[in-house]
Design an enzyme around this catalytic site. Sequence first.
Site, short mmCIF file in Angstrom:
data_model
loop_
_atom_site.label_atom_id
_atom_site.label_comp_id
_atom_site.label_asym_id
_atom_site.label_seq_id
_atom_site.Cartn_x
_atom_site.Cartn_y
_atom_site.Cartn_z
N ASN A 1 -10.05 -3.38 1.25
CA ASN A 1 -9.70 -3.23 -0.16
C ASN A 1 -10.94 -2.89 -0.98
O ASN A 1 -12.06 -2.92 -0.47
CB ASN A 1 -9.08 -4.52 -0.71
CG ASN A 1 -7.70 -4.79 -0.14
OD1 ASN A 1 -6.97 -3.88 0.22
ND2 ASN A 1 -7.34 -6.06 -0.06
N HIS B 1 0.82 -1.22 0.00
CA HIS B 1 0.00 0.00 0.00
C HIS B 1 0.86 1.27 0.00
O HIS B 1 0.49 2.29 0.60
CB HIS B 1 -0.96 0.02 1.19
CG HIS B 1 -1.96 -1.10 1.19
ND1 HIS B 1 -3.12 -1.06 0.44
CD2 HIS B 1 -1.95 -2.30 1.82
CE1 HIS B 1 -3.79 -2.19 0.62
NE2 HIS B 1 -3.10 -2.96 1.44
N TYR C 1 -0.40 -4.97 11.18
CA TYR C 1 -0.59 -3.56 10.83
C TYR C 1 0.02 -2.62 11.86
O TYR C 1 0.82 -1.74 11.52
CB TYR C 1 -2.08 -3.26 10.65
CG TYR C 1 -2.59 -3.58 9.27
CD1 TYR C 1 -2.60 -4.89 8.80
CD2 TYR C 1 -3.07 -2.60 8.43
CE1 TYR C 1 -3.07 -5.20 7.53
CE2 TYR C 1 -3.55 -2.89 7.17
CZ TYR C 1 -3.54 -4.20 6.73
OH TYR C 1 -4.00 -4.49 5.47
#
Length: 524
Positions: A140, A62, A350
């Site tokens: 997404n 990303h 994350y």
Amino acid sequence: MAIKSTGQEESNILTTRQGHPVYDNQNLRTVGNRGPATLENYPFLEKMSHFDRERVPERVVHARGAGAHGYFEAYGMVGDEPIAKYTRAKLFQEKGKKTPLFVRFSTVIHRGHSPETLRDPRGFAVKMYTEDGNWDLVGNNLKIFFIRDALKFPDFIHSFKPDPVTNRQDPERQFDFISNTPEAMHMITFLFSPWGIPANYRQMQGSGVNTYKWVNKEGEAVLVKYHWEPLQGIRNLTTKEAQEIQGKNFNHATQDLYEAIEQGNYPEWELCVQIMSDDEHPELDFDPLDDTKIWPKDQFPWLPVGKMTLNRNPINYFAEVEQAAFGTGVLVDGLDFSDDKMLQGRTFSYSDTQRYRVGTNYLQLPINAPRKHVATNQRDGQMAYHQDIVEGMNPHINYEPSSLGGLKEAPMAGKDHMPHYNASLVRAKIDRQNNFKQAGETYRNFEDWERDELIFNLVDALSHCRQSIQDKMIEMFNACDGDYGRRVSEGLQANKMMMEKGAKSDSDEAVKQAEQVSKEAKPY
């Protein structure tokens, strides 16, 4: 002194970075086949921790992104029912209640300055600054994913990233992985269709992808999936259209979003949810926690719960878009995790990535900081500039419990949700995999032009792969749908014949040219 391998048999055995043999590189250790995962999955933690730190300072995935500020307006209902029946999360309860937010759109695989026309899933990450703290919904544009077990995430990304030797993306590496990962067939069907290249960020869907839970005041939980539906409509690109745009502008999606907001054409998305009771659902031919599957709309309808509007552009890209940090574990009261094995792996990865990429105190940055007072016992670390001191609190006390004026635990807003587990701790795949059915349904549901584009793109990519990989992929396409497999196979055969014919023509022409040169050559 380095220890040499005792033989070929030992040198090609997969190990951890500690040298421990890896006996199962396919499955997390979970409570029962469905999960949840457990924290003592050391090979996974080691693998993912290293993966999170592979690139500095650009995001590992990303990296290419655009962002905007806005707000979420709640409907106060889910379908025809009060939303409080399902969740006690405060941001949803009152009709018309507005919650400020920030959104970052992105491509997944490619680098920070790559064209926005490349075939790639798009990230759709939303950070809501609620009165109970931040809620991050990280997903997404497509509703499913390539894999269902987080242990495979670094392997999947490595196969789609550039070759570590040539530094070029290689379809053979990608399809080598995919041909050995049958659950990816549904995602591949979407990715190589026009849905793999959204026309811009404003006209693409968003999805939480994974399954979450909603919890009400009684501690009762339901499974939930999130979907963002663009009110501007949905538009995707063919390969030819994307190439034409790329030849003129490789920032087209970022420009489109920025200019729309500057002109007051504020993009909007409706947030819809699908709700399912929290059990195994044996009546389904797939596991509802499998993130490679879509919950059928006719059985689990999309229920609107609110609307998002983006109405303000960032004033500093780096400070607001690049340093924005999201995590799937950032949930407010009334929202919870399901046992989805991919979700639990993402939740570790994350936030771990953000502490490494942005810094230990990334949550003190304005773009990431909650819009409420923060009071913790966490101190110091790199780039700390703010201390969470409450007026009247003893500044000497940075621990809990304490009788000397320290922080206290918060009262519960409702009953705690306490799921029950009665299963062995195992390394195993989920029972109902059904890897090909939904991929076939998606293929058949495409319009003719979408199927044509899908076949063209797959044939073009697979033409660069060796025969053994092509054969495995055709076998899996046939398992999805007979017409699907037949068209890919025929396309590859036709492509091969054209290449052979072209090579023969080139060879004949080269011979003729050589003969002509020989005739015209003058002796010394």
